[in-house]
Design a protein around this motif. Structure first.
Motif, short mmCIF file in Angstrom:
data_model
loop_
_atom_site.label_atom_id
_atom_site.label_comp_id
_atom_site.label_asym_id
_atom_site.label_seq_id
_atom_site.Cartn_x
_atom_site.Cartn_y
_atom_site.Cartn_z
N THR A 1 0.82 -1.21 0.13
CA THR A 1 0.10 0.14 -0.02
C THR A 1 1.18 1.18 0.34
O THR A 1 0.52 2.45 -0.45
N GLU B 1 -10.94 -2.90 4.68
CA GLU B 1 -9.55 -2.23 4.49
C GLU B 1 -10.20 -1.21 5.11
O GLU B 1 -10.70 0.32 5.59
N PRO B 2 -8.79 -0.29 6.03
CA PRO B 2 -7.42 -1.26 6.91
C PRO B 2 -7.73 -1.88 7.54
O PRO B 2 -6.40 -2.57 7.52
#
Lengths: 215, 339
Positions: free
Chosen positions: B191, B218-219
């Motif tokens: 990421t 996410e996250p």
């Protein structure tokens, strides 16, 4: 300038008229203070009678003149404390805790979880804890345990009490448990241990049985 | 660089934890939401964290002084009870649920599989009191700790006086738990542009975003919501999940969505630990869903994946393993000499 002056005047007025008010709280049965080894009507033996009185506010001519900071008082059958307030003619307080303290994590003083008034399997304070023996109870060894709490809709158990009170030396608050005990369903609900409709019903009956006396 | 930031921040937490009361702030990894935990009400300090860590490994919290938090929450396995479908407490008593992994708790809005606990501070009360876990009470713990000079000193260092209260005990445990931040997996490094996925992991990530991300968002890899994911009720447990707390029939069989971070090593899976392998979990989602009125609408149409896709998805899930978190020495018991 004019506003500051008025403010100063108001402050002086409050200071000059501030007084120590002794608050005495008692658990009672039909108007009589419950003593440690009492047997109540119906042969009920109350072993634990503990409750929170919180959020004390004082009013004069319909306007709030004082609100006690950190106003959480755990009464264990009886309790006494002092509040310094300006002149008032009406007071208000809660039987039970407000929703905010129920979601605020660990708190101290009378709200410390070691006081045995915080649920462990579920979050929230027990606002009123009544335990003992009732010959009518279908519980084990005729025991009963009424742990009345709940801060979330639809099972909110906090009860607001508002009462005229003349400004004198003290206030006596009596929580009469017997009108409520007469209405307990000893067959089905001798144990109330969670926020529920039954807890709300019993907490309301208790709230309605609070009497305030000015002394 | 961002992942390094998190790592450095965590390391700083640790280095400082020698024996001072220096303030510490839970590091917020870049791109993450603000923590839900209000640190202003319980300011973290190195001394508070050290005390919480000591308490986390303290068997005095249990009635017979045999079991600590760490018995069911082991640091090397993302603080879950690896290989145990249901955890056992004192006297080999078996509970009804799988011990959840502990991480990123500052971002959680509720705790326990059914969300029974509304605040991290209050969570420890549940295992301390539960009959199948520690079977004790917080007042008893406070009394025991008060008899030990070591603890009186640690409470003084953490809170300014050696008075031990339930509030301080719970806040110290919460302080340690708040430091359990897992944000340095390969997924995170990808990421932040510091690593790349293999083709297979990339395919798995696309499948994840298509089929899983709505709930395992996410996250944090959890929505922090409650969902019925179509498990067949286990009649030996009769666990109603969230409905057991709210009494609301609409919550029947709903459980808190768990994070998928470190999922590789936090087996077995589900609230009752019924699945041993990730493959079993994926097979459940493709062919084992039991319909019921409270089933998550997202699972009404079963997920379609062939075995290659499942393999790819698992390859992605393995990138959520954070070895810095799992092997962080500051999460293990202190050596006595360091205190």
């Amino acid at each position: 300038m004019k506003q500051s002056f008025l403010c100063l005047l108001l402050l002086m007025h409050v200071c000059l008229h501030a007084q120590d008010v002794r608050v005495q709280a008692h658990a009672t049965c039909n108007g009589r203070h419950i003593q440690e080894s009492d047997t109540l009507p119906g042969g009920i033996i109350p072993e634990t009678v503990r409750f929170y009185l919180t959020g004390f506010q004082f009013f004069r001519n319909g306007r709030q003149v004082f609100r006690e900071e950190n106003s959480y008082h755990l009464v264990d059958r009886e309790g006494t404390w002092t509040i310094t307030v300006p002149e008032y003619d009406e007071i208000a307080f809660n039987l039970g805790t407000d929703s905010l303290v129920n979601v605020s994590g660990a708190l101290g003083g009378d709200l410390d979880p070691t006081k045995g008034m915080y649920w462990t399997w579920n979050s929230g304070y027990i606002n009123v804890k009544l335990e003992g023996i009732s010959p009518m109870s279908k519980g084990r060894n005729n025991g009963f345990g009424l742990h009345l709490g709940g801060y979330m809709p639809p099972f909110q158990t906090v009860y607001l009490v508002k009462s005229p009170a003349t400004a004198t030396g003290g206030i006596r608050i009596e929580l009469d448990v017997c009108p409520m005990l007469e209405k307990v369903d000893w067959q089905q609900h001798h144990n109330v241990m969670s926020p529920s409709a039954e807890a709300v019903r019993l907490a309301k009956l208790l709230g309605q049985s609070i009497r305030v006396y000015a002394e | 660089m961002p992942s390094r930031f998190v790592c450095l921040a965590l390391t700083a937490v640790v280095l400082l934890s020698a024996a001072t009361g220096d303030p510490v702030v839970v590091p917020v990894p870049p791109g993450w939401p603000a923590p839900r935990y209000d640190q202003a009400r319980n300011p973290l300090t190195t001394a508070g964290i050290a005390l919480g860590r000591r308490l986390f490994y303290e068997p005095l919290l249990s009635r017979d002084s045999t079991v600590s938090c760490s018995n069911c929450h082991l640091s090397f396995t993302a603080f879950t009870h690896v290989d145990h479908a249901l955890s056992h407490g004192i006297a080999d008593r078996i509970g009804i649920r799988n011990a959840p992994a502990l991480m990123n708790l500052a971002w959680s809005s509720s705790f326990m599989w059914d969300g029974a606990v509304n605040h991290l501070d209050m969570q420890a009360l549940a295992p301390i009191s539960n009959h199948a876990e520690m079977d004790f009470d917080v007042a008893g713990v406070v009394e025991r700790l008060g008899n030990q000079e070591k603890y009186r000193k640690m409470f003084e260092a953490a809170f300014g006086s050696d008075i031990i209260t339930g509030e301080r005990l719970l806040k110290a445990v919460a302080q340690f738990e708040l430091t359990l931040v897992s944000a340095n997996s390969r997924y995170d490094r990808v990421t932040y542009g510091k690593d790349t996925f293999t083709m297979q992991e990339k395919n798995g990530y696309e499948l994840f975003k298509k089929h899983c991300n709505s709930c395992h968002t996410e996250p944090l890899f959890t929505s922090c919501q409650f969902e019925n994911n179509g498990l067949k009720p286990d009649t030996t447990l009769n666990d109603r999940g969230r409905a057991g707390i709210t009494g609301n029939p609409a919550d029947e069989m709903k459980f808190r969505v768990p994070t998928l971070r470190n999922i590789e090593i936090s087996y077995p899976y589900m609230h009752d630990g019924r699945f041993k392998r990730l493959k079993d979990v994926l097979n459940h989602y493709t062919s084992g869903i039991k319909d019921s009125p409270t089933l998550s609408p997202l699972l009404k149409d079963s997920i379609k994946m062939d075995s290659n896709e499942k393999t790819d998805l698992i390859a992605f899930l393995l990138t959520l393993t954070d070895r810095d978190f799992l092997f962080n020495p500051d999460f293990r018991p202190q050596r006595d000499s360091t205190n």
